[in-house]
Design a protein around this motif. Structure first.
Motif, PDB file in Angstrom:
ATOM      1  N   ARG A  51       0.842  -1.207   0.000  1.00 37.50           N
ATOM      2  CA  ARG A  51       0.000   0.000   0.000  1.00 37.50           C
ATOM      3  C   ARG A  51       0.872   1.250   0.000  1.00 37.50           C
ATOM      4  NH1 ARG A  51      -1.415   3.043   4.384  1.00 37.50           N
ATOM      5  NH2 ARG A  51      -3.120   4.506   4.014  1.00 37.50           N
TER       6      ARG A  51
ATOM      7  N   SER B 284       2.729   1.614  -3.237  1.00 36.89           N
ATOM      8  CA  SER B 284       1.782   1.989  -4.274  1.00 36.89           C
ATOM      9  C   SER B 284       1.542   3.498  -4.272  1.00 36.89           C
ATOM     10  CB  SER B 284       0.466   1.226  -4.040  1.00 36.89           C
ATOM     11  OG  SER B 284      -0.431   1.390  -5.082  1.00 36.89           O
ATOM     12  N   MET B 285       1.343   4.065  -3.098  1.00 37.94           N
ATOM     13  CA  MET B 285       1.072   5.501  -2.995  1.00 37.94           C
ATOM     14  C   MET B 285       2.298   6.324  -3.416  1.00 37.94           C
ATOM     15  SD  MET B 285      -1.485   5.537   0.360  1.00 37.94           S
ATOM     16  CE  MET B 285      -0.181   5.885   1.443  1.00 37.94           C
TER      17      MET B 285
ATOM     18  N   HIS C 147      -0.883   1.794 -12.378  1.00 41.71           N
ATOM     19  CA  HIS C 147      -0.714   1.680 -10.933  1.00 41.71           C
ATOM     20  C   HIS C 147      -1.992   2.050 -10.167  1.00 41.71           C
ATOM     21  CE1 HIS C 147       3.338   0.229 -10.204  1.00 41.71           C
ATOM     22  NE2 HIS C 147       3.617   0.749 -11.390  1.00 41.71           N
TER      23      HIS C 147
ATOM     24  N   THR D 149      -3.908  -0.731  -7.508  1.00 45.43           N
ATOM     25  CA  THR D 149      -4.275  -0.523  -6.103  1.00 45.43           C
ATOM     26  C   THR D 149      -5.323  -1.528  -5.631  1.00 45.43           C
ATOM     27  OG1 THR D 149      -5.928   1.186  -6.622  1.00 45.43           O
ATOM     28  CG2 THR D 149      -3.666   1.932  -6.103  1.00 45.43           C
TER      29      THR D 149
ATOM     30  N   THR E  33      -2.992  -3.792  -3.977  1.00 42.97           N
ATOM     31  CA  THR E  33      -2.026  -3.299  -2.987  1.00 42.97           C
ATOM     32  C   THR E  33      -2.675  -2.817  -1.701  1.00 42.97           C
ATOM     33  OG1 THR E  33      -2.027  -1.014  -3.801  1.00 42.97           O
ATOM     34  CG2 THR E  33      -0.440  -2.548  -4.818  1.00 42.97           C
TER      35      THR E  33
ATOM     36  N   ALA F   8      -4.243   0.097  -1.411  1.00 38.06           N
ATOM     37  CA  ALA F   8      -4.404   1.558  -1.409  1.00 38.06           C
ATOM     38  C   ALA F   8      -5.825   1.873  -1.859  1.00 38.06           C
ATOM     39  CB  ALA F   8      -3.390   2.220  -2.337  1.00 38.06           C
TER      40      ALA F   8
ATOM     41  N   ILE G  33      -5.434   7.370  -2.738  1.00 38.53           N
ATOM     42  CA  ILE G  33      -5.011   7.921  -4.029  1.00 38.53           C
ATOM     43  C   ILE G  33      -5.286   9.420  -4.067  1.00 38.53           C
ATOM     44  CG2 ILE G  33      -5.409   7.856  -6.530  1.00 38.53           C
ATOM     45  CD1 ILE G  33      -6.086   4.814  -6.102  1.00 38.53           C
TER      46      ILE G  33
END
Length: 136
Positions: free
Chosen positions: A62, A65-66, A84, A88, A91, A93, A98
């Motif tokens: 997470r 990902s961010m 991406h 998420t 992941t 997120a 986001i």
């Protein structure tokens, strides 16, 4: 990997992480589309990005990902932002994460970069909500 060279441990680990983040369908498409010309590049990103950086235990998927979304948005890499944002789903997120990421982009990298990334994310969300984007 080319047929004559055995896959390294880092490559195998990277491939597993890449699949867990981007999904099997995305990775399978990338591998199928790979040619002798770009196969070394695919091996490099699998080992370096996925097997070295994304596989590190310090941050969660997470968090990675961010950060990845922020960097891609700041650099204007639209196709990668979309990929991406779709990732998420794997992941952890959230859409709120986001949004927060792109607010940081607006302040630290510029409003135009964040505005573009938000438009891309909204398009990905609309496709997902309409059931058009189940695969990565």
């Amino acid at each position: 990997m080319n047929a004559s060279a055995p896959a390294s441990t880092r490559y195998r680990q990277g491939l597993a992480v890449r699949r867990s983040v981007l999904g099997d369908a995305h990775v399978d498409r990338a591998e199928t589309a790979s040619t002798d010309f770009d196969r070394p590049f695919q091996e490099l990103i699998t080992e370096a990005a996925w097997g070295t950086v994304w596989a590190r235990p310090t941050w969660s998927k997470r968090e990675r990902s961010m950060v990845t979304l922020a960097l891609l948005a700041a650099l204007g890499h639209d196709e990668e932002v979309a990929m991406h944002v779709r990732a998420t789903a794997n992941t952890g997120a959230s859409r709120e994460d986001i949004c927060e990421t792109f607010l940081h982009v607006a302040i630290y990298a510029g409003v135009p970069a964040a505005n573009r990334a938000i438009k891309i994310a909204k398009q990905v969300f609309a496709e997902k909500d309409a059931g058009k984007s189940d695969e990565h």
